[in-house]
Design a protein around this motif. Structure first.
Motif, PDB file in Angstrom:
ATOM      1  N   PHE A 102       0.817  -1.218   0.000  1.00  0.00           N
ATOM      2  CA  PHE A 102       0.000   0.000   0.000  1.00  0.00           C
ATOM      3  C   PHE A 102       0.848   1.265   0.000  1.00  0.00           C
ATOM      4  N   ARG A 103       2.089   1.111  -0.448  1.00  0.00           N
ATOM      5  CA  ARG A 103       2.929   2.289  -0.695  1.00  0.00           C
ATOM      6  C   ARG A 103       2.444   2.997  -1.972  1.00  0.00           C
ATOM      7  N   GLU A 104       2.977   4.170  -2.228  1.00  0.00           N
ATOM      8  CA  GLU A 104       2.484   4.981  -3.354  1.00  0.00           C
ATOM      9  C   GLU A 104       2.735   4.359  -4.726  1.00  0.00           C
ATOM     10  N   SER A 105       3.774   3.525  -4.812  1.00  0.00           N
ATOM     11  CA  SER A 105       4.065   2.869  -6.089  1.00  0.00           C
ATOM     12  C   SER A 105       4.526   1.454  -5.801  1.00  0.00           C
ATOM     13  N   TRP A 106       4.847   0.720  -6.888  1.00  0.00           N
ATOM     14  CA  TRP A 106       5.404  -0.633  -6.734  1.00  0.00           C
ATOM     15  C   TRP A 106       6.927  -0.585  -6.825  1.00  0.00           C
ATOM     16  N   GLY A 107       7.471   0.613  -6.829  1.00  0.00           N
ATOM     17  CA  GLY A 107       8.928   0.740  -6.876  1.00  0.00           C
ATOM     18  C   GLY A 107       9.393   1.656  -8.003  1.00  0.00           C
ATOM     19  N   GLY A 108       8.561   1.774  -9.049  1.00  0.00           N
ATOM     20  CA  GLY A 108       8.885   2.692 -10.134  1.00  0.00           C
ATOM     21  C   GLY A 108       8.072   3.963  -9.984  1.00  0.00           C
ATOM     22  N   THR A 109       7.728   4.570 -11.114  1.00  0.00           N
ATOM     23  CA  THR A 109       6.930   5.793 -11.039  1.00  0.00           C
ATOM     24  C   THR A 109       5.451   5.513 -11.264  1.00  0.00           C
ATOM     25  N   PHE A 110       5.107   4.306 -11.754  1.00  0.00           N
ATOM     26  CA  PHE A 110       3.702   3.970 -11.978  1.00  0.00           C
ATOM     27  C   PHE A 110       2.985   3.919 -10.624  1.00  0.00           C
ATOM     28  N   PRO A 111       1.941   4.732 -10.462  1.00  0.00           N
ATOM     29  CA  PRO A 111       1.330   4.802  -9.127  1.00  0.00           C
ATOM     30  C   PRO A 111       0.547   3.546  -8.751  1.00  0.00           C
ATOM     31  N   ASN A 112       0.592   3.227  -7.483  1.00  0.00           N
ATOM     32  CA  ASN A 112      -0.245   2.144  -6.963  1.00  0.00           C
ATOM     33  C   ASN A 112      -1.705   2.570  -7.070  1.00  0.00           C
ATOM     34  N   GLN A 113      -2.587   1.591  -7.122  1.00  0.00           N
ATOM     35  CA  GLN A 113      -4.012   1.880  -7.285  1.00  0.00           C
ATOM     36  C   GLN A 113      -4.606   2.354  -5.957  1.00  0.00           C
ATOM     37  N   SER A 114      -5.508   3.295  -6.069  1.00  0.00           N
ATOM     38  CA  SER A 114      -6.064   3.954  -4.886  1.00  0.00           C
ATOM     39  C   SER A 114      -6.707   2.982  -3.896  1.00  0.00           C
ATOM     40  N   ASP A 115      -7.454   1.994  -4.401  1.00  0.00           N
ATOM     41  CA  ASP A 115      -8.098   1.011  -3.503  1.00  0.00           C
ATOM     42  C   ASP A 115      -7.052   0.248  -2.693  1.00  0.00           C
ATOM     43  N   HIS A 116      -5.915  -0.091  -3.331  1.00  0.00           N
ATOM     44  CA  HIS A 116      -4.878  -0.856  -2.619  1.00  0.00           C
ATOM     45  C   HIS A 116      -4.336  -0.047  -1.445  1.00  0.00           C
ATOM     46  N   ILE A 117      -4.144   1.241  -1.690  1.00  0.00           N
ATOM     47  CA  ILE A 117      -3.576   2.109  -0.651  1.00  0.00           C
ATOM     48  C   ILE A 117      -4.570   2.245   0.508  1.00  0.00           C
ATOM     49  N   ALA A 118      -5.839   2.465   0.170  1.00  0.00           N
ATOM     50  CA  ALA A 118      -6.861   2.607   1.213  1.00  0.00           C
ATOM     51  C   ALA A 118      -7.005   1.320   2.019  1.00  0.00           C
ATOM     52  N   VAL A 119      -7.060   0.184   1.325  1.00  0.00           N
ATOM     53  CA  VAL A 119      -7.295  -1.094   2.006  1.00  0.00           C
ATOM     54  C   VAL A 119      -6.104  -1.496   2.873  1.00  0.00           C
ATOM     55  N   GLY A 120      -4.902  -1.263   2.392  1.00  0.00           N
ATOM     56  CA  GLY A 120      -3.726  -1.610   3.189  1.00  0.00           C
ATOM     57  C   GLY A 120      -3.674  -0.800   4.476  1.00  0.00           C
TER      58      GLY A 120
END
Ligand SMILES: [Zn+2]
Length: 246
Positions: free
Chosen positions: A121-139
């Protein structure tokens, strides 16, 4: 890639609850680890915060919901998971907040796990492509709900339904986090992880990724993780201790 070695996760537990936003979230990286643990005799329960109903462009949410619930249950069976809960929050627009924490806390109180596993649930998976909003909220919601579940004065209305406070979760693990310092060897169960992802056939077809190969995709994650563990295949986890002072 020159990444530091991973420390093996502590596997001295008997029951885990996996809380993720969508059907397929576990299968895109962590299902082989789940297979390893169910093979060890551990109990793992899945909890989907949404039913992934907004996940297939060419199908309506009502149609998609049914298909994806079925695929997730089948996918869980492949890795030895019998119980799959669906909280029914709206896919794609999950908000971090009290309703989310309340819903997850209830599941934690019901299943009384020792470990809670969620997705990165970090902001990205390591690159610049952003993590999905639901993943961040749920984590973040899962992390907070674990603490809520142990406090009888938080969401006390749930306790009248036969649930007790549950403060027995010792750690929350976020699979695939770019800040992972831990991992687990999934060499023996890698193939079942692939089969588990293949169970999401309607979803994969709906993505429209030409020539998508589940095994190749998962190897792209598991081989670098395995190398950091000194094995062939691995899954990475960021570990959040829920024991005060650790
Ligand atoms: Zn997802």
């Amino acid at each position: 890639m020159d990444r530091p070695p991973l420390e093996p996760v502590d596997e001295s537990w008997e029951s885990a609850l996996v809380v993720v936003a969508h059907p397929d979230d576990i299968e895109f990286g962590a299902a082989a680890a789940v297979a390893r643990w169910t093979d060890q005799g551990k109990t793992v329960v899945y909890c989907m915060v949404t039913s992934g109903e907004a996940g297939i462009d060419g199908m309506t949410p009502d149609e998609t919901r049914e298909v994806r619930i079925g695929e997730q249950i089948a996918s869980a069976r492949v890795v030895g998971v019998e119980a799959v809960e669906f909280l029914g929050l709206p896919d794609g627009i999950v908000e971090y907040g009290l309703p989310l924490r309340r819903a997850i806390a209830e599941v934690v109180r019901k299943h009384q796990p020792e470990i809670v596993i969620t997705n990165n649930f970090r902001e990205s998976w390591g690159g610049t492509f952003p993590n999905q909003s639901d993943h961040i909220a749920v984590g973040q919601g899962a992390l907070d709900a674990v603490r809520d579940a142990g406090n009888r004065w938080i969401f006390p209305e749930q306790l009248t339904e036969g649930l007790q406070p549950w403060g027995g979760v010792t750690a929350v693990w976020a699979a695939g986090s770019p800040q992972s310092k831990h991992g687990v060897d999934t060499t023996e169960t890698f193939d079942r992880g692939v089969e588990s992802l293949k169970a999401h056939q309607a979803y994969i077809d709906g993505l429209g990724w030409e020539d998508f190969d589940p095994a190749e995709f998962l190897e792209g994650l598991s081989r670098p993780a395995g190398a950091r563990l000194g094995v062939t295949h691995g899954t990475t986890f960021e570990v959040f201790s829920m024991v005060f002072g650790e």
